[in-house]
Design a protein around this motif. Structure first.
Motif, short mmCIF file in Angstrom:
data_model
loop_
_atom_site.label_atom_id
_atom_site.label_comp_id
_atom_site.label_asym_id
_atom_site.label_seq_id
_atom_site.Cartn_x
_atom_site.Cartn_y
_atom_site.Cartn_z
N ASN A 192 0.82 -1.21 0.00
CA ASN A 192 0.00 0.00 0.00
C ASN A 192 0.85 1.26 0.00
O ASN A 192 0.54 2.24 -0.68
N ASP A 193 1.95 1.25 0.76
CA ASP A 193 2.78 2.44 0.86
C ASP A 193 3.42 2.80 -0.47
O ASP A 193 3.63 3.98 -0.77
N ILE A 194 3.75 1.80 -1.28
CA ILE A 194 4.30 2.09 -2.60
C ILE A 194 3.23 2.71 -3.49
O ILE A 194 3.44 3.76 -4.12
N TYR A 195 2.08 2.08 -3.54
CA TYR A 195 1.02 2.57 -4.42
C TYR A 195 0.45 3.91 -3.97
O TYR A 195 0.06 4.74 -4.79
N SER A 196 0.39 4.12 -2.66
CA SER A 196 -0.30 5.31 -2.15
C SER A 196 0.63 6.47 -1.84
O SER A 196 0.20 7.48 -1.29
N TYR A 197 1.91 6.36 -2.21
CA TYR A 197 2.88 7.37 -1.80
C TYR A 197 2.44 8.78 -2.18
O TYR A 197 2.40 9.68 -1.34
N ARG A 198 2.11 9.01 -3.44
CA ARG A 198 1.73 10.35 -3.88
C ARG A 198 0.45 10.82 -3.20
O ARG A 198 0.34 11.99 -2.80
N LYS A 199 -0.50 9.93 -3.07
CA LYS A 199 -1.76 10.30 -2.43
C LYS A 199 -1.53 10.72 -0.99
O LYS A 199 -2.06 11.74 -0.52
N GLU A 200 -0.73 9.95 -0.25
CA GLU A 200 -0.53 10.21 1.17
C GLU A 200 0.41 11.39 1.41
O GLU A 200 0.14 12.24 2.26
N ILE A 201 1.51 11.44 0.70
CA ILE A 201 2.53 12.45 0.97
C ILE A 201 2.17 13.79 0.34
O ILE A 201 2.25 14.85 0.98
N ASP A 202 1.76 13.77 -0.93
CA ASP A 202 1.48 15.03 -1.62
C ASP A 202 0.09 15.58 -1.32
O ASP A 202 -0.08 16.78 -1.09
N GLU A 203 -0.93 14.70 -1.30
CA GLU A 203 -2.30 15.17 -1.15
C GLU A 203 -2.73 15.26 0.31
O GLU A 203 -3.43 16.19 0.70
N GLU A 204 -2.34 14.26 1.12
CA GLU A 204 -2.79 14.22 2.50
C GLU A 204 -1.74 14.73 3.49
O GLU A 204 -1.98 14.78 4.68
N ARG A 205 -0.55 15.07 2.99
CA ARG A 205 0.54 15.63 3.80
C ARG A 205 0.92 14.72 4.97
O ARG A 205 1.17 15.17 6.08
N GLU A 206 0.95 13.41 4.69
CA GLU A 206 1.36 12.42 5.67
C GLU A 206 2.89 12.38 5.77
O GLU A 206 3.60 12.86 4.89
N VAL A 207 3.38 11.77 6.83
CA VAL A 207 4.81 11.44 6.94
C VAL A 207 5.00 9.96 7.22
O VAL A 207 6.11 9.45 7.14
N CYS A 208 3.90 9.25 7.55
CA CYS A 208 3.98 7.83 7.87
C CYS A 208 3.74 6.99 6.63
O CYS A 208 2.60 6.65 6.28
N ASN A 209 4.82 6.67 5.96
CA ASN A 209 4.79 5.87 4.75
C ASN A 209 6.18 5.26 4.61
O ASN A 209 7.18 5.96 4.78
N ALA A 210 6.25 3.96 4.31
CA ALA A 210 7.55 3.29 4.29
C ALA A 210 8.50 3.91 3.27
O ALA A 210 9.70 4.08 3.52
N HIS A 212 8.54 6.98 2.26
CA HIS A 212 8.97 8.26 2.82
C HIS A 212 9.98 8.05 3.94
O HIS A 212 10.95 8.81 4.06
N CYS A 213 9.77 7.02 4.76
CA CYS A 213 10.71 6.73 5.85
C CYS A 213 12.09 6.40 5.31
O CYS A 213 13.11 6.91 5.81
N PHE A 214 12.15 5.54 4.30
CA PHE A 214 13.44 5.18 3.72
C PHE A 214 14.07 6.36 2.97
O PHE A 214 15.29 6.55 3.00
N TYR A 215 13.27 7.16 2.31
CA TYR A 215 13.76 8.35 1.61
C TYR A 215 14.38 9.32 2.60
O TYR A 215 15.45 9.88 2.37
N HIS A 216 13.72 9.50 3.74
CA HIS A 216 14.21 10.41 4.77
C HIS A 216 15.46 9.87 5.44
O HIS A 216 16.39 10.61 5.76
N LEU A 217 15.53 8.54 5.64
CA LEU A 217 16.66 7.93 6.35
C LEU A 217 17.89 7.80 5.47
O LEU A 217 19.02 8.10 5.90
N LEU A 218 17.69 7.36 4.22
CA LEU A 218 18.83 6.98 3.37
C LEU A 218 19.26 8.06 2.40
O LEU A 218 20.36 7.99 1.85
N GLY A 219 18.39 9.04 2.16
CA GLY A 219 18.71 10.02 1.13
C GLY A 219 18.57 9.36 -0.24
O GLY A 219 17.83 8.41 -0.41
#
Length: 287
Positions: A192-210, A212-219
Protein backbone atom coordinates in the motif's frame (compact mmCIF):
# COMPACT_ATOMS: atom_id res chain seq x y z
CA UNK A 1 -25.98 5.33 4.71
CA UNK A 2 -25.32 8.69 3.04
CA UNK A 3 -21.60 8.03 2.58
CA UNK A 4 -21.60 10.03 -0.66
CA UNK A 5 -23.38 13.01 0.91
CA UNK A 6 -21.68 15.91 2.70
CA UNK A 7 -24.48 16.89 5.09
CA UNK A 8 -26.58 13.82 5.91
CA UNK A 9 -25.69 14.04 9.57
CA UNK A 10 -23.70 17.26 10.18
CA UNK A 11 -20.86 17.88 10.54
CA UNK A 12 -20.04 15.25 7.92
CA UNK A 13 -17.68 16.28 5.13
CA UNK A 14 -18.01 14.31 1.93
CA UNK A 15 -15.45 11.54 1.74
CA UNK A 16 -16.33 10.11 -1.68
CA UNK A 17 -18.16 11.10 -4.81
CA UNK A 18 -20.06 8.55 -6.86
CA UNK A 19 -17.21 8.69 -9.35
CA UNK A 20 -14.42 8.18 -6.81
CA UNK A 21 -16.33 5.42 -5.00
CA UNK A 22 -16.89 3.59 -8.28
CA UNK A 23 -13.27 4.06 -9.26
CA UNK A 24 -12.01 2.62 -5.96
CA UNK A 25 -14.11 -0.53 -6.58
CA UNK A 26 -14.33 -2.00 -3.08
CA UNK A 27 -16.70 -4.77 -4.21
CA UNK A 28 -13.93 -6.00 -6.53
CA UNK A 29 -11.50 -5.84 -3.61
CA UNK A 30 -13.78 -8.02 -1.47
CA UNK A 31 -14.28 -10.54 -4.27
CA UNK A 32 -10.58 -10.80 -5.11
CA UNK A 33 -9.46 -11.19 -1.49
CA UNK A 34 -12.15 -13.76 -0.61
CA UNK A 35 -12.58 -15.78 -3.81
CA UNK A 36 -14.19 -18.89 -2.28
CA UNK A 37 -16.76 -17.57 0.21
CA UNK A 38 -20.51 -17.79 -0.29
CA UNK A 39 -22.39 -14.91 -1.89
CA UNK A 40 -24.02 -14.04 1.44
CA UNK A 41 -20.68 -14.00 3.25
CA UNK A 42 -19.08 -11.97 0.47
CA UNK A 43 -21.81 -9.33 0.77
CA UNK A 44 -21.11 -8.93 4.50
CA UNK A 45 -17.35 -8.74 3.88
CA UNK A 46 -17.82 -6.12 1.16
CA UNK A 47 -20.03 -4.02 3.42
CA UNK A 48 -17.46 -4.15 6.22
CA UNK A 49 -14.68 -3.23 3.78
CA UNK A 50 -16.67 -0.18 2.69
CA UNK A 51 -17.52 0.79 6.27
CA UNK A 52 -13.91 0.49 7.46
CA UNK A 53 -12.53 2.49 4.55
CA UNK A 54 -15.24 5.09 5.14
CA UNK A 55 -14.06 5.45 8.75
CA UNK A 56 -10.47 5.76 7.55
CA UNK A 57 -11.17 8.25 4.77
CA UNK A 58 -13.49 10.28 6.98
CA UNK A 59 -10.68 10.62 9.53
CA UNK A 60 -8.42 12.00 6.79
CA UNK A 61 -11.01 14.45 5.50
CA UNK A 62 -12.38 15.63 8.85
CA UNK A 63 -9.27 15.60 11.06
CA UNK A 64 -5.97 14.89 9.31
CA UNK A 65 -6.22 17.50 6.58
CA UNK A 66 -7.53 20.24 8.95
CA UNK A 67 -4.94 19.13 11.54
CA UNK A 68 -7.56 18.75 14.29
CA UNK A 69 -6.16 16.43 17.00
CA UNK A 70 -8.86 17.31 19.54
CA UNK A 71 -11.73 16.42 17.22
CA UNK A 72 -9.83 13.33 16.08
CA UNK A 73 -9.54 11.97 19.62
CA UNK A 74 -13.22 12.53 20.29
CA UNK A 75 -14.05 10.70 17.06
CA UNK A 76 -11.85 7.71 17.99
CA UNK A 77 -13.25 7.56 21.53
CA UNK A 78 -16.78 7.34 20.12
CA UNK A 79 -16.06 4.44 17.73
CA UNK A 80 -16.46 1.57 20.26
CA UNK A 81 -19.74 3.10 21.51
CA UNK A 82 -21.38 2.06 18.25
CA UNK A 83 -20.34 -1.58 18.70
CA UNK A 84 -21.93 -2.79 21.96
CA UNK A 85 -20.62 -6.28 22.63
CA UNK A 86 -23.59 -7.36 24.73
CA UNK A 87 -26.85 -7.74 22.85
CA UNK A 88 -29.38 -4.95 23.24
CA UNK A 89 -26.85 -2.30 24.21
CA UNK A 90 -27.84 1.27 23.34
CA UNK A 91 -25.69 3.49 21.14
CA UNK A 92 -25.34 7.29 20.94
CA UNK A 93 -27.02 9.31 18.23
CA UNK A 94 -24.59 9.26 15.27
CA UNK A 95 -22.88 12.59 14.66
CA UNK A 96 -21.98 11.87 11.04
CA UNK A 97 -22.59 9.40 8.25
CA UNK A 98 -19.73 7.04 9.11
CA UNK A 99 -20.95 6.59 12.69
CA UNK A 100 -24.39 5.96 11.23
CA UNK A 101 -22.98 3.31 8.87
CA UNK A 102 -20.95 1.63 11.63
CA UNK A 103 -23.92 1.47 14.02
CA UNK A 104 -26.24 0.04 11.36
CA UNK A 105 -23.78 -2.56 10.09
CA UNK A 106 -22.81 -3.67 13.61
CA UNK A 107 -26.44 -4.04 14.64
CA UNK A 108 -27.13 -6.15 11.56
CA UNK A 109 -24.06 -8.42 11.53
CA UNK A 110 -22.81 -8.77 15.13
CA UNK A 111 -25.66 -11.04 16.34
CA UNK A 112 -24.21 -13.80 14.18
CA UNK A 113 -20.85 -13.59 15.99
CA UNK A 114 -20.11 -15.41 19.25
CA UNK A 115 -19.54 -13.01 22.15
CA UNK A 116 -15.77 -13.55 22.11
CA UNK A 117 -15.65 -12.86 18.37
CA UNK A 118 -17.67 -9.65 18.85
CA UNK A 119 -15.22 -8.48 21.49
CA UNK A 120 -12.23 -9.15 19.24
CA UNK A 121 -13.77 -7.57 16.17
CA UNK A 122 -14.89 -4.44 18.02
CA UNK A 123 -11.37 -4.09 19.44
CA UNK A 124 -9.80 -4.49 15.98
CA UNK A 125 -12.09 -1.85 14.47
CA UNK A 126 -11.22 0.57 17.27
CA UNK A 127 -7.47 -0.10 16.96
CA UNK A 128 -7.65 0.35 13.19
CA UNK A 129 -9.25 3.78 13.53
CA UNK A 130 -7.07 4.77 16.51
CA UNK A 131 -3.88 4.12 14.52
CA UNK A 132 -4.72 7.31 12.65
CA UNK A 133 -4.02 9.29 15.83
CA UNK A 134 -0.33 8.36 15.75
CA UNK A 135 -0.17 9.27 12.07
CA UNK A 136 -1.82 12.63 12.79
CA UNK A 137 0.58 13.35 15.66
CA UNK A 138 3.55 12.52 13.45
CA UNK A 139 2.25 14.83 10.72
CA UNK A 140 1.59 17.66 13.21
CA UNK A 141 5.18 17.59 14.44
CA UNK A 142 6.80 16.55 11.16
CA UNK A 143 8.23 13.45 12.82
CA UNK A 144 9.21 10.82 10.25
CA UNK A 145 9.47 7.46 12.10
CA UNK A 146 12.44 5.18 11.63
CA UNK A 147 11.61 2.20 9.39
CA UNK A 148 11.86 -0.44 12.14
CA UNK A 149 9.44 1.36 14.44
CA UNK A 150 7.22 2.22 11.50
CA UNK A 151 6.93 -1.39 10.34
CA UNK A 152 5.63 -2.46 13.75
CA UNK A 153 3.19 0.44 13.87
CA UNK A 154 2.02 -0.18 10.29
CA UNK A 155 0.67 -3.61 11.20
CA UNK A 156 -2.08 -1.91 13.19
CA UNK A 157 -2.80 0.90 10.75
CA UNK A 158 -3.03 -1.53 7.81
CA UNK A 159 -6.03 -3.20 9.44
CA UNK A 160 -4.65 -6.68 8.92
CA UNK A 161 -6.27 -8.05 12.10
CA UNK A 162 -9.57 -7.07 10.52
CA UNK A 163 -8.59 -8.61 7.20
CA UNK A 164 -7.67 -11.83 8.96
CA UNK A 165 -10.82 -11.70 11.08
CA UNK A 166 -13.03 -11.39 8.02
CA UNK A 167 -11.72 -14.72 6.73
CA UNK A 168 -13.81 -16.25 9.51
CA UNK A 169 -11.34 -19.09 10.07
CA UNK A 170 -8.62 -17.66 12.31
CA UNK A 171 -7.18 -20.47 14.47
CA UNK A 172 -5.75 -20.10 17.95
CA UNK A 173 -2.57 -18.08 17.70
CA UNK A 174 0.89 -19.45 18.43
CA UNK A 175 4.46 -18.30 17.73
CA UNK A 176 4.51 -19.66 14.17
CA UNK A 177 1.12 -18.21 13.30
CA UNK A 178 2.14 -14.88 14.78
CA UNK A 179 5.21 -14.80 12.53
CA UNK A 180 3.03 -15.78 9.59
CA UNK A 181 0.54 -13.00 10.34
CA UNK A 182 3.31 -10.44 10.88
CA UNK A 183 4.75 -11.26 7.47
CA UNK A 184 1.25 -11.09 5.97
CA UNK A 185 0.64 -7.72 7.64
CA UNK A 186 3.95 -6.32 6.41
CA UNK A 187 3.21 -7.25 2.80
CA UNK A 188 -0.16 -5.50 3.04
CA UNK A 189 1.29 -2.29 4.48
CA UNK A 190 4.38 -2.11 2.28
CA UNK A 191 2.45 -2.74 -0.94
CA UNK A 192 0.00 0.00 0.00
CA UNK A 193 2.78 2.44 0.86
CA UNK A 194 4.30 2.09 -2.60
CA UNK A 195 1.02 2.57 -4.42
CA UNK A 196 -0.30 5.31 -2.15
CA UNK A 197 2.88 7.37 -1.80
CA UNK A 198 1.73 10.35 -3.88
CA UNK A 199 -1.76 10.30 -2.43
CA UNK A 200 -0.53 10.21 1.17
CA UNK A 201 2.53 12.45 0.97
CA UNK A 202 1.48 15.03 -1.62
CA UNK A 203 -2.30 15.17 -1.15
CA UNK A 204 -2.79 14.22 2.50
CA UNK A 205 0.54 15.63 3.80
CA UNK A 206 1.36 12.42 5.67
CA UNK A 207 4.81 11.44 6.94
CA UNK A 208 3.98 7.83 7.87
CA UNK A 209 4.79 5.87 4.75
CA UNK A 210 7.55 3.29 4.29
CA UNK A 211 8.83 4.89 1.08
CA UNK A 212 8.97 8.26 2.82
CA UNK A 213 10.71 6.73 5.85
CA UNK A 214 13.44 5.18 3.72
CA UNK A 215 13.76 8.35 1.61
CA UNK A 216 14.21 10.41 4.77
CA UNK A 217 16.66 7.93 6.35
CA UNK A 218 18.83 6.98 3.37
CA UNK A 219 18.71 10.02 1.13
CA UNK A 220 19.22 9.26 -2.54
CA UNK A 221 16.39 9.44 -5.03
CA UNK A 222 12.73 8.71 -4.47
CA UNK A 223 13.04 5.74 -6.81
CA UNK A 224 15.83 4.36 -4.56
CA UNK A 225 13.43 4.52 -1.61
CA UNK A 226 10.74 2.73 -3.63
CA UNK A 227 13.21 -0.01 -4.55
CA UNK A 228 14.31 -0.52 -0.93
CA UNK A 229 10.68 -0.72 0.17
CA UNK A 230 9.91 -3.22 -2.58
CA UNK A 231 12.89 -5.44 -1.66
CA UNK A 232 11.65 -5.50 1.93
CA UNK A 233 8.19 -6.37 0.61
CA UNK A 234 9.67 -9.31 -1.31
CA UNK A 235 11.58 -10.49 1.76
CA UNK A 236 8.40 -10.50 3.82
CA UNK A 237 6.66 -12.57 1.15
CA UNK A 238 9.51 -15.08 1.33
CA UNK A 239 9.16 -15.18 5.13
CA UNK A 240 5.44 -15.89 4.75
CA UNK A 241 6.24 -18.76 2.37
CA UNK A 242 8.96 -20.15 4.65
CA UNK A 243 6.76 -20.16 7.75
CA UNK A 244 3.75 -21.56 5.91
CA UNK A 245 5.77 -24.41 4.42
CA UNK A 246 7.96 -25.35 7.39
CA UNK A 247 6.31 -24.18 10.62
CA UNK A 248 2.59 -24.84 10.18
CA UNK A 249 0.75 -28.15 10.15
CA UNK A 250 -2.11 -29.65 8.14
CA UNK A 251 -4.61 -28.17 10.58
CA UNK A 252 -3.56 -24.71 9.37
CA UNK A 253 -3.89 -25.40 5.64
CA UNK A 254 -7.25 -23.66 5.24
CA UNK A 255 -6.07 -20.59 7.10
CA UNK A 256 -2.77 -20.34 5.20
CA UNK A 257 -4.67 -20.69 1.92
CA UNK A 258 -7.07 -17.91 2.95
CA UNK A 259 -4.18 -15.55 3.73
CA UNK A 260 -2.39 -16.47 0.51
CA UNK A 261 -5.56 -15.85 -1.50
CA UNK A 262 -6.04 -12.52 0.28
CA UNK A 263 -2.49 -11.42 -0.59
CA UNK A 264 -2.90 -12.42 -4.24
CA UNK A 265 -6.29 -10.74 -4.49
CA UNK A 266 -5.01 -7.57 -2.86
CA UNK A 267 -2.16 -7.44 -5.36
CA UNK A 268 -4.59 -7.86 -8.25
CA UNK A 269 -6.93 -5.16 -6.93
CA UNK A 270 -4.14 -2.58 -7.00
CA UNK A 271 -3.75 -3.28 -10.71
CA UNK A 272 -7.39 -2.33 -11.35
CA UNK A 273 -8.44 0.28 -8.78
CA UNK A 274 -8.41 3.96 -9.65
CA UNK A 275 -7.84 4.96 -6.03
CA UNK A 276 -4.15 5.74 -6.48
CA UNK A 277 -4.05 7.05 -10.04
CA UNK A 278 -3.89 10.70 -9.07
CA UNK A 279 -0.49 12.39 -8.95
CA UNK A 280 2.45 10.47 -10.38
CA UNK A 281 2.55 7.37 -8.16
CA UNK A 282 1.73 5.20 -11.19
CA UNK A 283 5.14 6.15 -12.63
CA UNK A 284 7.09 4.65 -9.70
CA UNK A 285 8.08 1.13 -10.68
CA UNK A 286 10.07 -1.06 -8.25
CA UNK A 287 13.18 -2.40 -9.93
Amino acid sequence: MGLLSPVVLPPGPAIWTEESFGSDDWPLFAALTHPDVTARRLTVIAQWDVCLLALDDYFVTAYKLPRDPVGARVFVERVPLFMPVRGGGSVPVPANQVEHALAELWQRTSPEMPTEARERFARWVTEFVAANLDELDAALYGHVPDPVHYLEFRRASAGTDLSVGLTGIRPASGPALRRLEDAFADTVGLRNDIYSYRKEIDEEREVCNAVHCFYHLLGGSLQDAVDVTYRLFQERIQEFIRVSEHETGPEHTGYVTALRDWMAGDNQWYRHTGRYRQGTSRHLHPA
